[in-house]
Write an enzyme that holds these catalytic residues in place. Structure first.
Site, PDB file in Angstrom:
ATOM      1  N   SER A 171      35.455  71.366  40.859  1.00  0.00           N
ATOM      2  CA  SER A 171      35.625  69.910  41.127  1.00  0.00           C
ATOM      3  C   SER A 171      35.646  69.630  42.469  1.00  0.00           C
ATOM      4  CB  SER A 171      37.029  69.512  40.426  1.00  0.00           C
ATOM      5  OG  SER A 171      38.232  70.115  40.990  1.00  0.00           O
TER       6      SER A 171
ATOM      7  N   HIS B 115      35.328  68.890  33.833  1.00  0.00           N
ATOM      8  CA  HIS B 115      34.321  68.297  34.562  1.00  0.00           C
ATOM      9  C   HIS B 115      33.159  68.519  33.905  1.00  0.00           C
ATOM     10  CE1 HIS B 115      36.631  66.457  37.542  1.00  0.00           C
ATOM     11  NE2 HIS B 115      37.240  67.714  37.836  1.00  0.00           N
TER      12      HIS B 115
ATOM     13  N   LYS C 293      37.966  62.466  31.501  1.00  0.00           N
ATOM     14  CA  LYS C 293      36.825  62.343  32.518  1.00  0.00           C
ATOM     15  C   LYS C 293      35.535  61.738  31.942  1.00  0.00           C
ATOM     16  CE  LYS C 293      39.056  65.923  35.095  1.00  0.00           C
ATOM     17  NZ  LYS C 293      39.994  65.061  36.029  1.00  0.00           N
TER      18      LYS C 293
HETATM   19  C1  PLP Z   1      39.299  71.216  36.296  1.00  0.00           C
HETATM   20  C2  PLP Z   1      40.500  70.235  35.979  1.00  0.00           C
HETATM   21  N1  PLP Z   1      41.351  70.608  34.851  1.00  0.00           N
HETATM   22  C3  PLP Z   1      42.265  69.938  34.354  1.00  0.00           C
HETATM   23  C4  PLP Z   1      42.647  68.643  34.815  1.00  0.00           C
HETATM   24  C5  PLP Z   1      43.590  67.744  34.127  1.00  0.00           C
HETATM   25  O1  PLP Z   1      42.940  66.985  33.381  1.00  0.00           O
HETATM   26  P1  PLP Z   1      44.012  65.789  33.039  1.00  0.00           P
HETATM   27  O2  PLP Z   1      43.852  64.760  33.585  1.00  0.00           O
HETATM   28  O3  PLP Z   1      43.638  65.420  31.482  1.00  0.00           O
HETATM   29  O4  PLP Z   1      45.358  65.998  32.827  1.00  0.00           O
HETATM   30  C6  PLP Z   1      41.640  68.084  35.785  1.00  0.00           C
HETATM   31  C7  PLP Z   1      41.812  66.851  36.309  1.00  0.00           C
HETATM   32  O5  PLP Z   1      42.227  66.396  37.505  1.00  0.00           O
HETATM   33  C8  PLP Z   1      40.752  69.018  36.409  1.00  0.00           C
HETATM   34  O6  PLP Z   1      39.730  68.522  37.450  1.00  0.00           O
END
Ligand code: PLP
Lengths: 394, 382
Positions: free
Chosen positions: A184, A212, A242
């Site tokens: 990300s 993502h 997302k």
């Molecule tokens: C790579 C990644 N994994 C997990 C998450 C967490 O997801 P959630 O917003 O559903 O807790 C995010 C969000 O920031 C993320 O970017």
């Protein structure tokens, strides 16, 4: 015990604030979409994960309203006790179908999946092998295990192979390679085919965080589809928050993997189910991704155009391969200044600074949206050109 | 903040004329046409500081030496004279001939003045002289200007020293162990070029960060990490009570040994069995004899000096014969992440080409950086 009040958090907070580690919450007035009002100012949104512009889609809104009418406002209980409704079960099954896996389950958030499931997958006598740039929720999950942990350089397959080779010399019960699908900060894609092949060769399992990638890769189906590894990846986690424009985490894999996960993850067992209308929204989101394939296409068209144009202005976009397109400016202070000046010009973007990224790689993270028009993108590019020259960046 | 600042005006002069240092061979170097270079390097470092970090200048009080041993470089770079306190003057400058004695005496004054950081311009020889006096009481930073710079206290270049000073003043850097290395003079006189570990010192380094919030990071201090590594090693020892462990040299291993209440020689190799020291500061012969009595032998090492050596610097007792006997799979390398950041590759120089090649072919090793936590690090020879 000397500390009887919380007064010292004021000092601790001020200390964080001085270092620039605190957040100023920007308030969106109205729904999240490409054009938003942020703290009273009209802006183009470059900082949301709402890649397919589904968060305010009429079908998702309608699904939410109807579900509230049918199921009420909340689930009323933990998932494990009495909080799992038929609409949740429908969602579990639909995810498995969508991801082409045997089974699936949802969690409150993606974070709750990584932090809750990973510690259950490996224990003493096992090894978890993790990319150095994995998301914080993976790092937390990995930290909570009693397994050995080995870190390889970001997407460095030589290093991954070395760890696997070393691990295979020891008597580990199981080894699991864990990676983000799309990273990300840089917007680059994991070399999932190579990771899978290496893991397979050395008898290791694979765990991918598709947060993502969903709605973005593999025509919207995610990283499994992108690499034709839907059945091969052992553990797939993701989130509806997302690209899908919904909310909540998911975990997919074989029947017993999934059953084992929700029977052991404390973040599932000891926490309430998300509200039924959230499940309905997530169901509607997957339908839209399938019925309106032009959205994914538009997202990529926007990403390609923006990347090409911002590069031709002279900005470095690093390793971007996805609709996450950083504009690397170097110094942290400059990145922050640029983000603030962009806001004044009506562009809402996030500066990512040290130590989230290397000291000389501070950047603005641009996140594309299928709802942006060519005109929006040109407006953003004009602002980049103007401010880039002003700040001596290009 | 008080910064001690000393220039060894003759450091590095021997290099250009093919000498292995300038210690004790100054006249010879001059006769061969050597020119002073260290004041120029000092100037670069301080000018970078002034140009890029003007905001910290007011916070610094310079404690220095007269003339070419410090003050000249500060003044030439543009430091305000009022900010400089000359704590030491020697009569030998006029001849351009300062000596080890001058360095040591000046450092004594710096310690008395309670400096927070000691910046020096020189090489391994200068570092050794300084540490012999200041020990681990003052963190030191070297502006590289010598012929030999194997010690882990030098900035990468003279330019890089400027920002390090500024960031230390701002509180962004931490202190950690570093090794002081130098040519083994006895061996050198016999014609062999071997670098030895002479001492350990406190250097300044980039802290290790852990993410606590999305944008908030906590710095973990090196001791916390070393405690984690200690837990890891303790578990290793407990799980293999039939194994003889050789503890390598340097600050990290010494820290671990101390925590585990195991006697240890910081600059030498020790043999540990069932958490007891059964061979203190052993030499090659003693090691070979000892090793005959044990079936399982492992060695625990930490990269040494500025170049990340695990063999060939500071532990010549671990001869090629011994290393082969131990076997590559029984080598445990430990390091704090901040030290790894400064030395991103491991190196070997065992003196046995075939053995070096074996390590080079191995390409990478897993280095223990925490409790049950390791990371891949590349390995190469010199
Ligand atoms: C790579 C990644 N994994 C997990 C998450 C967490 O997801 P959630 O917003 O559903 O807790 C995010 C969000 O920031 C993320 O970017």
């Amino acid at each position: 015990m000397k500390q009887k009040t919380t007064a010292f958090f004021k000092d601790e907070f001020n200390d964080l604030d001085e270092k620039g580690y605190t957040w100023t919450i920007r308030r969106l007035e109205g729904p999240s979409k490409p054009h938003v009002t942020v703290d009273g100012k009209k802006c183009i949104m470059l900082a949301s994960n709402n890649y397919l512009n589904l968060a305010n889609h009429p079908n998702l809104r309608k699904a939410a309203i109807e579900a509230v009418e049918k199921y009420g406002a909340a689930a009323g209980s933990d998932w494990s006790i009495a909080g799992t409704m038929d609409v949740h079960q429908e969602l579990f099954d639909r995810i498995a179908e969508f991801k082409n896996t045997e089974s699936a389950v949802t969690f409150q958030t993606g974070f709750a999946v990584n932090a809750g499931v990973i510690p259950q997958l490996a224990g003493k006598g096992d090894i978890l092998i993790s990319d150095e740039l994995n998301h914080g929720s993976i790092i937390d999950g990995v930290r909570l295990t009693k397994a050995d942990r080995a870190i390889y350089g970001h997407s460095n397959m030589g290093e991954l192979e070395k760890v696997l080779k070393e691990a295979s010399k020891k008597e580990y019960r199981r080894a699991i390679v864990i990676t983000d699908g799309v990273f990300s900060m840089d917007g680059d894609i994991a070399k999932m085919d190579e990771i899978y092949n290496l893991a397979h060769e050395y008898g290791a399992l694979t765990y991918v965080d598709d947060a993502h990638g969903e709605g973005v890769l593999g025509n919207g189906y995610g990283i499994g589809k992108e690499f034709d590894l839907e059945k091969e990846i052992d553990f797939q986690m993701g989130t509806f928050s997302k690209g899908f424009g919904g909310f909540g985490g998911m975990f997919a894999g074989s029947e017993y993997t999934v059953k084992y996960a929700w029977n052991t993850a404390r973040s599932w067992l000891l926490s309430a189910a998300f509200p039924p209308h959230v499940a309905a929204v997530n169901l509607a989101a997957m339908d839209v991704v399938e019925k309106e394939p032009e959205r994914v296409k538009k997202l990529w068209d926007n990403a390609k155009y923006f990347k090409k144009e911002i590069e031709s202005l002279g900005f470095d976009t690093g390793y971007s391969q996805t609709p996450i397109i950083p504009a690397i400016v170097g110094d942290s202070k400059k990145a922050q200044t640029l983000a603030n000046m962009m806001y004044d010009e009506g562009i809402f973007a996030l500066a990512i600074v040290f130590p989230m990224v290397a000291r000389d790689k501070a950047r603005i993270r641009n996140q594309m949206n299928a709802g942006m028009t060519r005109e929006d993108l040109d407006t953003i590019l004009r602002v980049y050109e103007k401010l880039g020259k002003k700040l001596d960046l290009i | 903040m008080k910064i001690g600042f000393i220039v060894n005006p003759i450091a590095g002069m021997g290099g250009r004329v093919g000498l292995k240092g300038t210690d004790g061979v100054y006249d010879e170097a001059v006769n061969l046409g050597a020119q002073p270079i260290s004041s120029e390097k000092a100037l670069i470092a301080i000018k970078t500081l002034i140009d890029d970090y003007p905001e910290v200048l007011d916070d610094i009080k310079w404690i220095s030496c007269a003339g070419s041993m410090g003050k000249n470089s500060l003044i030439n770079a543009g430091i305000n004279e009022e900010k400089i306190h000359v704590a030491y003057a020697s009569d030998s400058f006029d001849a351009g001939k300062t000596s080890t004695k001058d360095t040591v005496k000046a450092c004594k004054h710096f310690v008395d003045e309670d400096v927070d950081l000691l910046v020096f311009c020189g090489g391994d020889g200068t570092a050794r002289d300084i540490v012999s006096m200041v020990k681990k009481n003052v963190p030191i930073l070297g502006i590289p200007s010598g012929v030999k710079m194997h010690s882990g206290v030098f900035a990468v270049t003279a330019h890089a020293a400027g920002p390090m000073i500024a960031r230390f003043v701002k509180g962004e850097l931490r202190t950690g162990d570093a090794e002081i290395m130098d040519l083994d003079e006895t061996l050198y006189r016999k014609g062999s070029w071997k670098v030895r570990l002479y001492d350990t010192a406190i250097a300044i380094n980039e802290p290790t960060y852990v993410q606590v919030g999305k944008a908030s990071f906590a710095q973990i201090n090196d001791d916390e990490i070393k405690n984690d590594i200690t837990d890891h090693i303790e578990e290793e020892l407990d799980n293999h009570s039939d194994t003889l462990y050789l503890f390598g040299s340097g600050g990290t291993i010494d820290y671990i040994a101390n925590k585990l209440s195991i006697e240890n020689t910081i600059l030498g190799i020790d043999a540990i069995y069932k958490k007891k020291n059964i061979g203190k500061d052993v030499n090659e012969q003693q090691l070979l004899t000892l090793m005959d009595s044990y079936d399982n032998i492992k060695v625990i090492l930490s990269p040494i000096g500025a170049q990340g050596f695990i063999f060939g610097r500071g532990n010549l007792q671990l001869s090629p014969k011994i290393i082969r006997k131990i076997g590559i799979d029984n080598i445990i390398v430990v390091s704090t992440p901040s030290k790894l950041k400064a030395t991103p590759v491991l190196r070997v120089d065992t003196g046995d080409e075939a053995l070096d090649k074996m390590f080079v072919d191995y390409e990478m090793m897993l280095v223990v950086i925490g409790y049950r936590m390791s990371r891949v690090v590349h390995i190469t020879s010199i």
